[in-house]
Design a protein around this motif. Structure first.
Motif, PDB file in Angstrom:
ATOM      1  N   THR A 176      -7.888  -1.808  -4.326  1.00  0.00           N
ATOM      2  CA  THR A 176      -7.233  -2.944  -3.666  1.00  0.00           C
ATOM      3  C   THR A 176      -5.864  -3.116  -4.302  1.00  0.00           C
ATOM      4  O   THR A 176      -5.760  -3.364  -5.502  1.00  0.00           O
ATOM      5  N   VAL A 177      -4.824  -2.964  -3.504  1.00  0.00           N
ATOM      6  CA  VAL A 177      -3.455  -3.041  -4.032  1.00  0.00           C
ATOM      7  C   VAL A 177      -2.992  -4.500  -4.036  1.00  0.00           C
ATOM      8  O   VAL A 177      -3.071  -5.172  -3.009  1.00  0.00           O
ATOM      9  N   GLY A 217       3.461  -3.388  -5.486  1.00  0.00           N
ATOM     10  CA  GLY A 217       2.710  -2.193  -5.107  1.00  0.00           C
ATOM     11  C   GLY A 217       3.185  -0.968  -5.866  1.00  0.00           C
ATOM     12  O   GLY A 217       2.376  -0.145  -6.319  1.00  0.00           O
ATOM     13  N   LYS A 272      -4.567   7.547  -1.483  1.00  0.00           N
ATOM     14  CA  LYS A 272      -4.470   7.013  -0.124  1.00  0.00           C
ATOM     15  C   LYS A 272      -5.856   6.733   0.455  1.00  0.00           C
ATOM     16  O   LYS A 272      -6.111   5.651   1.013  1.00  0.00           O
ATOM     17  N   ILE A 294      -7.545   3.720  -1.128  1.00  0.00           N
ATOM     18  CA  ILE A 294      -7.024   2.445  -0.609  1.00  0.00           C
ATOM     19  C   ILE A 294      -7.628   2.157   0.761  1.00  0.00           C
ATOM     20  O   ILE A 294      -8.079   1.045   1.040  1.00  0.00           O
ATOM     21  N   GLN A 301       0.827  -1.210   0.000  1.00  0.00           N
ATOM     22  CA  GLN A 301       0.000   0.000   0.000  1.00  0.00           C
ATOM     23  C   GLN A 301       0.862   1.262   0.000  1.00  0.00           C
ATOM     24  O   GLN A 301       0.620   2.202  -0.774  1.00  0.00           O
ATOM     25  N   ASP A 332      -1.369  -1.402   8.358  1.00  0.00           N
ATOM     26  CA  ASP A 332      -1.606  -0.938   6.996  1.00  0.00           C
ATOM     27  C   ASP A 332      -1.814   0.568   6.971  1.00  0.00           C
ATOM     28  O   ASP A 332      -1.569   1.264   7.966  1.00  0.00           O
TER      29      ASP A 332
END
Length: 354
Positions: free
Chosen positions: A350-351, A193, A341, A344, A158, A315
């Motif tokens: 969704t990374v 990522g 940001k 997410i 992320q 996270d």
């Protein structure tokens, strides 16, 4: 993994024991750790914390230093009595177990192991010492799991997405790069990522990828020369932004960026604050991985009697990863990065991890 001989194991244990006895002053810090296992201790409280660093040790300006920051905070704010020891390139599994056991034998009954390379050593040592509490950074595998083990992991993909987006927004050549220290599943998360973030901005961006070493050779996390050579090649090939996830080798990436007049992206710590002063101006941003938060949380839980075993994931939502703004180089794109940001965090994006 390589296997050490019985003699080598005994020698390693004896060497660590001697090093661990070498200092017990209140303000000592561990050297960089590139030349062998080292031990330092400080304070006199009942909260006793032993920290075993990964290759590079305290002073790598990246991953290990992020862990050390959490330990230093515990020493300052919680009165922790600490002892530190560092790994060396190419060491055996038995050497890692010896290091953990030596910290325990010295009376440090709460152990932090920094890095996934300690997974098996933590699992076996924790089983042999059920009254000792352990934390391992960057591993949630069955190898390290146990009723007395806190597995601290992060959503590196992320944070890497955000610096990948920054690289794509800042590149003038539509060509960027990624340098990983060692090709492992963990470092692959950084790469994937980063690529996802860059391609979210510019689907056709060119991304060079280079890993410095392959397991079981972990020297890629502590070789400035390898980092510089890899980055030199990317810059000469047309890349104008290179992100490293290579620990101490990142110093070579910054040197190469400075010589080429191009951008580099740091990792783990805000490296525009920790790297040598003469290269800080070429660090576009850094993917911050708040290892210090995980380490301090573990120590606080031990002190408060709230320790829980199992995997904890830090996270974006939990504030465990982020991007740095030091230097002001990405002020013009900060609103775009913050939009990614939030998407997410909300689940809109969704990374991928692999």
């Amino acid at each position: 993994m390589r296997h050490a001989t019985k003699v080598a194991s005994v020698v390693a244990a004896a060497a660590l024991g001697l090093a661990a006895c070498g200092s017990s002053t209140g303000n000592t810090t561990s050297p960089g750790g590139t030349g062998g296992s080292t031990g330092t201790a400080g304070g006199g409280g009942s909260l006793k914390i032993g920290m075993a660093y990964d290759v590079g040790g305290r002073g790598d300006q990246s991953f290990n230093d992020a862990a050390a920051k959490g330990l230093d905070k515990a020493k300052a704010e919680l009165g922790a009595d600490v002892k530190e020891a560092s790994a060396v390139n190419g060491e055996s599994e038995s050497a890692r177990k010896d290091r953990l056991q030596s910290l325990i034998d010295a009376g440090y009954n709460n152990i932090v192991a920094v890095g996934f390379a300690y997974a098996k050593a933590v699992g076996e040592t924790a089983k042999a010492n059920p009254d000792v509490k352990f934390a391992i950074v960057d591993d949630a595998s069955p190898d390290s799991a146990g009723p007395n083990v806190d597995q601290i992991t992060f959503a590196e993909e992320q944070g890497s997405f955000l610096v990948g987006a920054a690289a794509a927004l800042k590149t003038k050549t539509n060509h960027i790069g990624f340098i990983g220290g060692v090709q492992t599943e963990l470092i692959k998360k950084f790469e994937v990522g980063y690529e996802a973030g860059a391609k979210a901005v510019k689907p056709n961006v060119k991304i060079d990828v280079k890993y410095l070493t392959q397991p079981p050779d972990f020297s890629g996390f502590n070789s400035v020369d390898k980092g510089k050579a890899a980055a030199d090649g990317m810059y000469q090939g047309g890349a104008d932004v290179v992100y490293h996830a290579a620990g101490g080798s990142g110093g070579g990436v910054f040197t190469a960026a400075k010589a080429a007049g191009k951008w580099a992206i740091g990792v783990d710590s805000d490296q525009a604050k920790t790297a040598p002063a003469d290269v800080r101006d070429v660090i576009l941003t850094s993917m911050i991985k708040k290892v210090d938060v995980g380490v301090f949380d573990f120590i606080t839980a031990v002190k408060d009697g709230t320790f829980k075993a199992g995997n904890r994931i830090f996270d974006l939502k939990a504030g465990g990863v982020d991007y740095a703004t030091t230097g002001g180089h990405i002020d013009d794109i900060k609103s775009k990065l913050d939009d990614y940001k939030q998407k997410i965090i909300s689940g809109q994006i969704t990374v991928p991890k692999s």
